[in-house]
Enzyme design. Structure first.
Site, PDB file in Angstrom:
ATOM      1  N   HIS A  71      -9.732  11.542  -3.935  1.00  0.00           N
ATOM      2  CA  HIS A  71      -9.755  11.459  -2.473  1.00  0.00           C
ATOM      3  C   HIS A  71     -11.147  11.035  -1.985  1.00  0.00           C
ATOM      4  O   HIS A  71     -11.272  10.242  -1.053  1.00  0.00           O
ATOM      5  CB  HIS A  71      -9.420  12.822  -1.851  1.00  0.00           C
ATOM      6  CG  HIS A  71      -8.046  13.328  -2.169  1.00  0.00           C
ATOM      7  ND1 HIS A  71      -7.833  14.438  -2.956  1.00  0.00           N
ATOM      8  CD2 HIS A  71      -6.814  12.896  -1.801  1.00  0.00           C
ATOM      9  CE1 HIS A  71      -6.538  14.668  -3.053  1.00  0.00           C
ATOM     10  NE2 HIS A  71      -5.891  13.750  -2.372  1.00  0.00           N
ATOM     11  N   GLN A 121       8.245  14.535   3.316  1.00  0.00           N
ATOM     12  CA  GLN A 121       8.205  13.740   2.083  1.00  0.00           C
ATOM     13  C   GLN A 121       8.446  14.559   0.824  1.00  0.00           C
ATOM     14  O   GLN A 121       8.323  14.040  -0.278  1.00  0.00           O
ATOM     15  CB  GLN A 121       6.904  12.945   1.993  1.00  0.00           C
ATOM     16  CG  GLN A 121       5.668  13.755   1.706  1.00  0.00           C
ATOM     17  CD  GLN A 121       4.423  12.882   1.808  1.00  0.00           C
ATOM     18  OE1 GLN A 121       4.063  12.401   2.878  1.00  0.00           O
ATOM     19  NE2 GLN A 121       3.755  12.653   0.685  1.00  0.00           N
ATOM     20  N   LEU A 152      -6.804  12.102 -11.747  1.00  0.00           N
ATOM     21  CA  LEU A 152      -6.990  13.293 -10.917  1.00  0.00           C
ATOM     22  C   LEU A 152      -5.815  13.414  -9.957  1.00  0.00           C
ATOM     23  O   LEU A 152      -5.330  12.424  -9.411  1.00  0.00           O
ATOM     24  CB  LEU A 152      -8.301  13.200 -10.133  1.00  0.00           C
ATOM     25  CG  LEU A 152      -9.580  13.089 -10.954  1.00  0.00           C
ATOM     26  CD1 LEU A 152     -10.801  13.225 -10.037  1.00  0.00           C
ATOM     27  CD2 LEU A 152      -9.639  14.141 -12.053  1.00  0.00           C
ATOM     28  N   ALA A 155      -6.220  19.649  -0.710  1.00  0.00           N
ATOM     29  CA  ALA A 155      -6.538  19.975  -2.111  1.00  0.00           C
ATOM     30  C   ALA A 155      -7.371  18.830  -2.681  1.00  0.00           C
ATOM     31  O   ALA A 155      -7.066  18.247  -3.729  1.00  0.00           O
ATOM     32  CB  ALA A 155      -5.275  20.222  -2.934  1.00  0.00           C
TER      33      ALA A 155
HETATM   34  P1  AMP Z   1      -2.367  12.955  -1.744  1.00  0.00           P
HETATM   35  O1  AMP Z   1      -3.286  13.955  -1.117  1.00  0.00           O
HETATM   36  O2  AMP Z   1      -1.974  13.286  -3.139  1.00  0.00           O
HETATM   37  O3  AMP Z   1      -1.231  12.574  -0.839  1.00  0.00           O
HETATM   38  O4  AMP Z   1      -3.232  11.630  -1.897  1.00  0.00           O
HETATM   39  C1  AMP Z   1      -3.909  11.067  -0.799  1.00  0.00           C
HETATM   40  C2  AMP Z   1      -4.446   9.716  -1.198  1.00  0.00           C
HETATM   41  O5  AMP Z   1      -5.349   9.862  -2.293  1.00  0.00           O
HETATM   42  C3  AMP Z   1      -3.361   8.736  -1.654  1.00  0.00           C
HETATM   43  O6  AMP Z   1      -3.659   7.454  -1.139  1.00  0.00           O
HETATM   44  C4  AMP Z   1      -3.485   8.776  -3.150  1.00  0.00           C
HETATM   45  O7  AMP Z   1      -3.066   7.577  -3.776  1.00  0.00           O
HETATM   46  C5  AMP Z   1      -4.984   8.964  -3.313  1.00  0.00           C
HETATM   47  N1  AMP Z   1      -5.277   9.517  -4.624  1.00  0.00           N
HETATM   48  C6  AMP Z   1      -4.756  10.639  -5.183  1.00  0.00           C
HETATM   49  N2  AMP Z   1      -5.237  10.813  -6.430  1.00  0.00           N
HETATM   50  C7  AMP Z   1      -6.076   9.772  -6.668  1.00  0.00           C
HETATM   51  C8  AMP Z   1      -6.892   9.375  -7.778  1.00  0.00           C
HETATM   52  N3  AMP Z   1      -6.925  10.093  -8.906  1.00  0.00           N
HETATM   53  N4  AMP Z   1      -7.619   8.253  -7.670  1.00  0.00           N
HETATM   54  C9  AMP Z   1      -7.592   7.504  -6.530  1.00  0.00           C
HETATM   55  N5  AMP Z   1      -6.852   7.841  -5.441  1.00  0.00           N
HETATM   56  C10 AMP Z   1      -6.109   8.943  -5.509  1.00  0.00           C
END
Ligand code: AMP
Length: 279
Positions: free
Chosen positions: A34, A58, A182, A29
């Site tokens: 990302h 998780q 985001l 997503a």
């Molecule tokens: P997730 O897909 O939510 O597990 O996130 C994957 C990676 O993207 C993790 O390292 C999150 O910290 C990073 N991430 C998610 N949202 C943001 C954002 N708004 N700004 C920077 N990094 C993000």
């Protein structure tokens, strides 16, 4: 260009026998947050791997595992303009062929506080999959976002404590124009909730503005903003040491981190920011 998708661990090992790639672990997503990690990864290595895996380990009982947004085609389209060599997108069966693994990583005390207290087992499950991904890809660098600051501290600690040969790199939080961080979970919000959700960011700014009056004043300022927004149900709000995540006293001075989580409609959102205490 279409990005190559690799589904198996054996396929990854074959494609990446060296240890020079930069890995961006995600649950898909994909949004601009990302993509900021992907851009940073490309500065660190010529070989960028993005993993997309909604890790069942998780998610705590009753969370959004089933409805978590999954759209590999959209993710591949988002990655297409970026220099990504491969997407590792295993299914749960490939990652956990025996169901829940018998050996898992324990996040320790910090894994049971704040986010870990609300989401039982979340950080053990997150560290377990990150350890597996690091074992599969053996990247030179692994990238995480500041938004999940407790996750980042725990990953750094695991890599240090378990002597894993990878460098952990951090990317600042990417926000919408109105300040909302985001998140893949923002798509659960309707228009009113989306407006209300900006209170998380406004609360962090209020804490930062009150920082010269100390920890308690900063917390009170943030709480005031959140309480004024009826669609926001606060889970936790804390000011912590940015390195250890230990709570800080009212007489603490210098740079600290505010962390918070709240439910807005059915979405559980988190946010964080650094602030300076004292003059
Ligand atoms: P997730 O897909 O939510 O597990 O996130 C994957 C990676 O993207 C993790 O390292 C999150 O910290 C990073 N991430 C998610 N949202 C943001 C954002 N708004 N700004 C920077 N990094 C993000």
């Amino acid at each position: 260009m279409t990005v190559e998708v690799i589904r198996t661990i054996a396929g990854m090992r074959e494609r990446f026998p060296e240890t020079s790639a930069a890995l961006v672990p995600t649950m898909g997503a994909l949004h601009d947050g990302h993509l900021a990690l992907v851009r940073r990864a490309a500065e660190l290595s010529e070989r960028v791997v993005v993993s997309i895996f909604v890790n069942p380990l998780q998610f705590a009982a009753g969370e959004d595992l089933e409805r978590y947004p999954r759209d590999l085609d959209a993710d591949l389209a988002a990655l297409a303009p970026h220099p990504v060599e491969a997407v590792f997108a295993p299914d749960a069966e490939e990652m956990y062929p025996d169901g829940r693994p018998r050996i898992t990583v324990s996040a320790g005390d910090l894994g049971r506080r704040l986010e870990g207290r609300s989401r039982l087992g979340h950080f053990d499950g997150m560290l377990t999959v990150v350890a597996k991904l690091l074992g599969i890809v053996r990247p030179s660098h692994v990238l995480f976002g500041e938004k999940d600051a407790q996750q980042l501290v725990l990953v750094r600690r695991m890599v240090h404590d378990l002597d894993i040969a990878t460098l952990v790199d951090e990317v600042p939080t990417v926000r919408a124009e109105d300040g909302l961080a985001l998140s893949s979970r923002n798509r659960y919000l309707d228009a009113d909730q989306r407006r209300a959700a900006t209170a998380l960011h406004r609360a962090i700014e209020a804490a930062a503005s009150a920082g010269d009056r100390g920890t308690d004043a900063a917390l009170a300022a943030a709480e005031g903003v959140l309480k004024a927004e009826p669609l926001v149900a606060l889970d936790y709000l804390a000011i912590v040491d940015p390195e250890t995540f230990a709570g800080v006293d009212d007489d603490r001075r210098g740079v600290v981190r505010v962390v918070l989580a709240a439910r807005v409609g059915t979405a559980r959102l988190i946010d964080t920011g650094l602030l300076h205490l004292g003059r």
